[in-house]
Design an enzyme around this catalytic site. Structure first.
Site, PDB file in Angstrom:
ATOM      1  N   GLU A  95       1.182  -1.383  -0.213  1.00  0.00           N
ATOM      2  CA  GLU A  95      -0.171   0.044  -0.430  1.00  0.00           C
ATOM      3  C   GLU A  95       0.893   1.661   0.406  1.00  0.00           C
ATOM      4  O   GLU A  95       2.223   1.336   0.589  1.00  0.00           O
ATOM      5  CB  GLU A  95      -0.939   0.199   1.127  1.00  0.00           C
ATOM      6  CG  GLU A  95      -2.084   0.977   1.264  1.00  0.00           C
ATOM      7  CD  GLU A  95      -3.190   1.105   2.470  1.00  0.00           C
ATOM      8  OE1 GLU A  95      -3.778   1.299   2.105  1.00  0.00           O
ATOM      9  OE2 GLU A  95      -3.300   0.020   2.872  1.00  0.00           O
ATOM     10  N   LYS A  99      -9.599   3.650  -2.917  1.00  0.00           N
ATOM     11  CA  LYS A  99      -9.943   2.830  -1.910  1.00  0.00           C
ATOM     12  C   LYS A  99     -11.571   2.599  -1.064  1.00  0.00           C
ATOM     13  O   LYS A  99     -11.582   4.127  -1.578  1.00  0.00           O
ATOM     14  CB  LYS A  99      -8.657   3.154  -0.271  1.00  0.00           C
ATOM     15  CG  LYS A  99      -8.879   1.784   0.689  1.00  0.00           C
ATOM     16  CD  LYS A  99      -7.919   2.016   1.361  1.00  0.00           C
ATOM     17  CE  LYS A  99      -7.571   1.142   2.670  1.00  0.00           C
ATOM     18  NZ  LYS A  99      -6.692   1.018   3.922  1.00  0.00           N
ATOM     19  N   CYS A 126      -5.665  -3.736   1.919  1.00  0.00           N
ATOM     20  CA  CYS A 126      -5.704  -3.263   3.505  1.00  0.00           C
ATOM     21  C   CYS A 126      -6.808  -3.809   4.280  1.00  0.00           C
ATOM     22  O   CYS A 126      -7.118  -4.639   4.575  1.00  0.00           O
ATOM     23  CB  CYS A 126      -4.511  -2.130   3.794  1.00  0.00           C
ATOM     24  SG  CYS A 126      -3.436  -2.339   5.279  1.00  0.00           S
ATOM     25  N   PRO A 181      22.373   1.783  28.888  1.00  0.00           N
ATOM     26  CA  PRO A 181      22.016   2.655  30.340  1.00  0.00           C
ATOM     27  C   PRO A 181      21.540   0.747  30.752  1.00  0.00           C
ATOM     28  O   PRO A 181      20.937   0.940  30.392  1.00  0.00           O
ATOM     29  CB  PRO A 181      21.410   3.135  30.909  1.00  0.00           C
ATOM     30  CG  PRO A 181      21.300   4.294  29.847  1.00  0.00           C
ATOM     31  CD  PRO A 181      21.030   3.722  28.722  1.00  0.00           C
ATOM     32  N   LEU A 182      22.509  -0.146  30.901  1.00  0.00           N
ATOM     33  CA  LEU A 182      22.436  -2.019  31.497  1.00  0.00           C
ATOM     34  C   LEU A 182      22.360  -1.615  32.994  1.00  0.00           C
ATOM     35  O   LEU A 182      23.621  -1.809  33.120  1.00  0.00           O
ATOM     36  CB  LEU A 182      23.201  -2.572  30.552  1.00  0.00           C
ATOM     37  CG  LEU A 182      22.993  -4.065  30.660  1.00  0.00           C
ATOM     38  CD1 LEU A 182      22.326  -4.299  30.427  1.00  0.00           C
ATOM     39  CD2 LEU A 182      24.121  -4.442  30.358  1.00  0.00           C
ATOM     40  N   SER A 183      21.365  -1.891  33.318  1.00  0.00           N
ATOM     41  CA  SER A 183      21.921  -2.074  35.333  1.00  0.00           C
ATOM     42  C   SER A 183      21.305  -3.310  34.958  1.00  0.00           C
ATOM     43  O   SER A 183      21.375  -3.605  36.742  1.00  0.00           O
ATOM     44  CB  SER A 183      20.202  -1.042  35.745  1.00  0.00           C
ATOM     45  OG  SER A 183      19.181  -2.569  34.988  1.00  0.00           O
ATOM     46  N   GLY A 184      21.410  -4.318  34.896  1.00  0.00           N
ATOM     47  CA  GLY A 184      21.068  -5.478  35.481  1.00  0.00           C
ATOM     48  C   GLY A 184      19.607  -6.010  35.317  1.00  0.00           C
ATOM     49  O   GLY A 184      19.768  -7.587  35.895  1.00  0.00           O
ATOM     50  N   GLY A 185      18.870  -5.226  35.488  1.00  0.00           N
ATOM     51  CA  GLY A 185      17.005  -5.624  35.477  1.00  0.00           C
ATOM     52  C   GLY A 185      17.237  -6.171  33.911  1.00  0.00           C
ATOM     53  O   GLY A 185      17.604  -6.568  32.884  1.00  0.00           O
ATOM     54  N   ALA A 186      15.051  -6.885  34.162  1.00  0.00           N
ATOM     55  CA  ALA A 186      15.022  -7.327  32.814  1.00  0.00           C
ATOM     56  C   ALA A 186      14.842  -6.410  32.110  1.00  0.00           C
ATOM     57  O   ALA A 186      14.770  -6.816  30.894  1.00  0.00           O
ATOM     58  CB  ALA A 186      13.383  -7.847  33.614  1.00  0.00           C
ATOM     59  N   ASP A 187      14.119  -5.473  32.263  1.00  0.00           N
ATOM     60  CA  ASP A 187      14.011  -4.594  31.053  1.00  0.00           C
ATOM     61  C   ASP A 187      15.329  -4.427  30.386  1.00  0.00           C
ATOM     62  O   ASP A 187      15.198  -4.251  28.949  1.00  0.00           O
ATOM     63  CB  ASP A 187      13.405  -3.294  31.265  1.00  0.00           C
ATOM     64  CG  ASP A 187      12.177  -3.393  31.986  1.00  0.00           C
ATOM     65  OD1 ASP A 187      11.480  -4.908  31.688  1.00  0.00           O
ATOM     66  OD2 ASP A 187      11.689  -2.378  33.251  1.00  0.00           O
ATOM     67  N   SER A 188      16.298  -3.676  30.982  1.00  0.00           N
ATOM     68  CA  SER A 188      17.910  -3.558  30.536  1.00  0.00           C
ATOM     69  C   SER A 188      18.542  -4.245  29.819  1.00  0.00           C
ATOM     70  O   SER A 188      18.727  -4.291  29.008  1.00  0.00           O
ATOM     71  CB  SER A 188      18.193  -2.758  30.749  1.00  0.00           C
ATOM     72  OG  SER A 188      18.810  -3.512  31.609  1.00  0.00           O
TER      73      SER A 188
END
Length: 732
Positions: free
Chosen positions: A48, A117, A178, A358-365
């Site tokens: 499209e 369309k 579409c 920025p890598l925090s060691g948590g799930a998101d980053s």
């Protein structure tokens, strides 16, 4: 020739178009036509609005966009690209002063038909009625005056414009576009009943988790009911916005899938060809009595006669393409591959030389890190498969020397991503170790930075200005002091992240700049559980439309399938921002769910009811009375709903500053494009909360009675609410 089998070779495609990139878009279109012709196709359909790109948005209101689109049509005709092959391309057209979203059919340097369309997409992420009108004169067409440069090539002063079909010597072909596939009274039904054997759909459909099943089901059911050939083309890639168009060009015949392109790919041009037996279509339709009866009374469409054969010549040997089973990626793989392709398009088209995370060691980053790792693996796979486009981009962005090329995903990741752990005295050793382990496994250039001195400088400056020194709650501080001391850590991380993004290429002896990646998930955006302008404020965010529950499943999948085992440990750890002092034994004293006063599972439920089921406070309470009747008393449900709406209202202003994020979830709170709600509320919701309290009191009283009409009535209310919630979930 009477009695000869009608076999036709047809082509559809995925194209990685870019809004307003007329030169690049035209190049990709001509490549797809050339590939379709090379494979013997006599018809090619594209996505499209493929000439200007689907995502032009308000650029469609500029006449330049229409003018440049016609210039591209002139180039296609002049260059002989339409010789011997019917080319079906998408573009905006002005007809009698009205702008339409159109399919333009070209053959042998002539314009056969312009088909506008009939039904526009105008909800969720789509605003087509802002730019286009629908064609309202069904089964009618009129003359359209062609631009002078096109007329000079074709020798035509005008061409047909409207709701018509193309009648070739050997078959009849028509198009829908579409959204028309999704409408209740879809055009393909009337087209099939009117005898059209080939129906195409040039689409601009974005990726959303678990959405492909719906698309394929609609096409399978359409051709199963009415018979016929259905060709689906789609855009693939990021065309400049939050959406990723996920391709999956396909072909279906009589209720069966016969070809399916990739859903996530780094190919700029992907052509899917099929050989179809049109006599099978006639036989299939002739075997259904009810279809025959309806078709015999169907109103005909106006025919545009074309002196051209779509079917193979009598002396050609062709075999129909056999049916196959549809292929679906697991949702966890969708989270990896979709945002990875979106990041790659953004990186290679923005002029940046990599990412800063920025890598925090948590799930998101860590999820963002895994997605970048997935991107690097996909790039190396494409290079190994011989994709010259991906190779050229990888060599340029990765700044490889002459004769060098990426062969190892970890080595490429080291070039393309710098991660940084920005710790304070409130950070645990566990998160620091997890960040370092993950960076090593993926291959990032990793920094471990302590920012306590910067935080101390800011608090000292505040003390100098005011004469007061704020303290954390555990040290006797007030809630305001406690929150301010948390927020300053988060905001300083954002400042340092952007400084590093500008200068790390220089530090490493490279040119360019890095794009800062955000890592706030959709649930945190909904609840407002983030600091305004903290390290979630970034250039782009690949997980801003993905729920915490889906991310945790994704981490478990990545640990096995991407080869990053550190992610299993990340997923098992409780989510924490680590912005308050640690316990005496060094353990984390703060968790996200305790801070929010709700679980991530509950947040996902609130988000779907608020956006998908269109619930306000009272209707959400009614729905949850049924859904949670075995978990919580009515009074508890009431408090939970009021707690959510209170903090949703208080924090709604944060949605105005959310980092542009990959759209993957239909309850996204994105204020800029998707969720058009205000950001200033009366957070007390006095009228709504009183209604909830009254209904909760009635429910509590009814539940205290062992039997009777009230209890029976309440039970019925619970069952009705639960059924409504299930229906909403099934619809989603």
């Amino acid at each position: 020739m009477v009695g000869r089998q009608r076999l036709a070779v047809l082509a559809t495609c995925n194209l990685d178009q870019w809004a307003m990139d007329f030169e690049g878009n035209l190049r990709r279109i001509t490549r797809s036509i050339a590939e379709a012709r090379r494979r013997g196709a006599t018809y090619r359909v594209g996505p499209e609005l493929e000439i200007p790109g689907y995502g032009c948005e308000d650029h469609f209101n500029e006449h330049d966009t229409v003018e440049h689109s016609w210039e591209c049509i002139a180039e296609l005709l002049r260059g002989g690209h339409t010789d011997g092959i019917v080319c079906d391309v998408g573009m905006p057209v002005m007809h009698r002063g009205v702008r339409y979203n159109c399919r333009v059919f070209l053959l042998n340097r002539r314009v056969l038909l312009i088909r506008p369309k009939l039904h526009l997409a105008n909800d969720g992420n789509y605003r087509e009625t802002r730019y286009f009108a629908t064609w309202k004169r069904r089964r009618q067409w009129e003359e359209h005056t062609l631009p002078a440069d096109v007329a000079a090539v074709t020798g035509q002063a005008s061409c047909p414009f409207g709701d018509a079909v193309l009648a070739f010597r050997d078959t009849v072909l028509a198009a829908e576009t579409c959204e028309e596939l999704f409408t209740p009274q879809a055009p393909h039904i009337d087209l099939a009943l009117a005898g059209v054997e080939i129906i195409s759909n040039g689409s601009g459909s974005h990726h959303q988790l678990r959405k492909l099943n719906q698309r394929l089901d609609l096409m399978l059911n359409a051709t199963a009911k009415s018979g016929g050939v259905y060709l689906y083309a789609n855009q693939q890639g990021c065309d400049g916005g939050r959406l990723y168009f996920d391709g999956c060009a396909c072909a279906l015949v009589n209720g069966k899938l016969v070809a399916q392109g990739s859903q996530f790919s780094m190919k700029e041009v992907e052509v899917v060809t099929v050989t179809v037996d049109l006599d099978e279509v006639a036989s299939y339709r002739g075997a259904v009595a009810s279809l025959q009866e309806q078709a015999s009374s169907a109103e005909p469409f106006p025919l545009i006669h074309v002196d051209f054969n779509l079917c193979c010549p009598p002396d050609a040997f062709c075999l129909p393409t056999p049916a196959r089973e549809p292929f679906y990626h697991a949702p966890e793989e969708e989270i990896g591959r979709g945002p990875a392709c979106w990041l790659w398009d953004y990186l290679r088209r923005s002029g940046a030389s990599g990412f800063l995370l920025p890598l925090s060691g948590g799930a998101d980053s860590s999820s963002v890190a895994a997605i970048v790792g997935c991107m690097c693996q996909m790039v190396c796979e494409a290079v190994a498969a011989g994709d010259e486009d991906v190779l050229a981009d990888a060599v340029r962005v990765g700044q490889y020397g002459e004769g060098e090329r990426p062969t190892d995903a970890a080595e490429l990741a080291n070039r393309l991503l710098c991660s940084v752990y920005m710790g304070t005295e409130n950070s645990s050793q566990e998160t620091q170790d997890r960040a370092a382990a993950l960076a090593k496994q993926v291959g990032f250039h990793h920094l471990n930075v302590k920012i306590d001195s910067v935080v101390a400088s800011m608090t000292s400056l505040f003390a100098l200005i005011t004469g007061r020194t704020p303290r954390f709650r555990v040290h006797g501080g007030s809630p305001a002091e406690n929150l301010a001391l948390q927020n300053i850590q988060a905001r300083l991380r954002m400042v340092l992240a952007f400084l590093l993004a500008q200068l790390m290429p220089w530090v490493r002896g490279r040119s360019g700049f890095l794009l800062v990646l955000g890592s706030a998930n959709v649930d945190e955006g909904l609840r407002g559980y983030l600091t305004k302008y903290d390290c979630s404020s970034a250039d782009i965010n690949p997980i801003g439309g993905i729920s915490k529950a889906d991310l945790r499943r994704f981490l478990r999948w990545c640990a096995v399938h991407l080869g990053y085992p550190a992610l299993a440990e990340v997923e098992a750890a409780p989510p924490t921002a680590e912005l308050e002092p640690l316990a005496a034994n060094g353990a984390v004293a703060q968790t996200d769910e305790q801070d929010m006063g709700m679980t991530y599972e509950e947040l996902g439920v609130y988000g779907r009811l608020r956006k998908i089921s269109r619930c306000g406070p009272l209707s959400m309470f009614r729905a949850l009375l049924g859904q949670w009747r075995d978990r919580y008393a009515p009074g508890e449900v009431a408090e939970k709903v009021k707690h959510f709406f209170k903090y949703y209202a208080i924090n709604r202003h944060k949605a105005t500053t959310l980092t542009p994020a990959y759209h993957a979830e239909s309850y996204s709170p994105d204020d800029n494009r998707f969720d058009h709600r205000q950001f200033l509320y009366n957070f007390r919701w006095p009228w709504q909360f009183r209604a909830i309290d009254r209904l909760a009191a009635q429910a509590e009283a009814a539940l205290q009675k062992p039997a009777g009409a009230a209890a029976v009535q309440l039970q019925r209310q619970h069952e009705a609410a639960a059924a409504g919630t299930r229906d909403a979930a099934l619809h989603t």
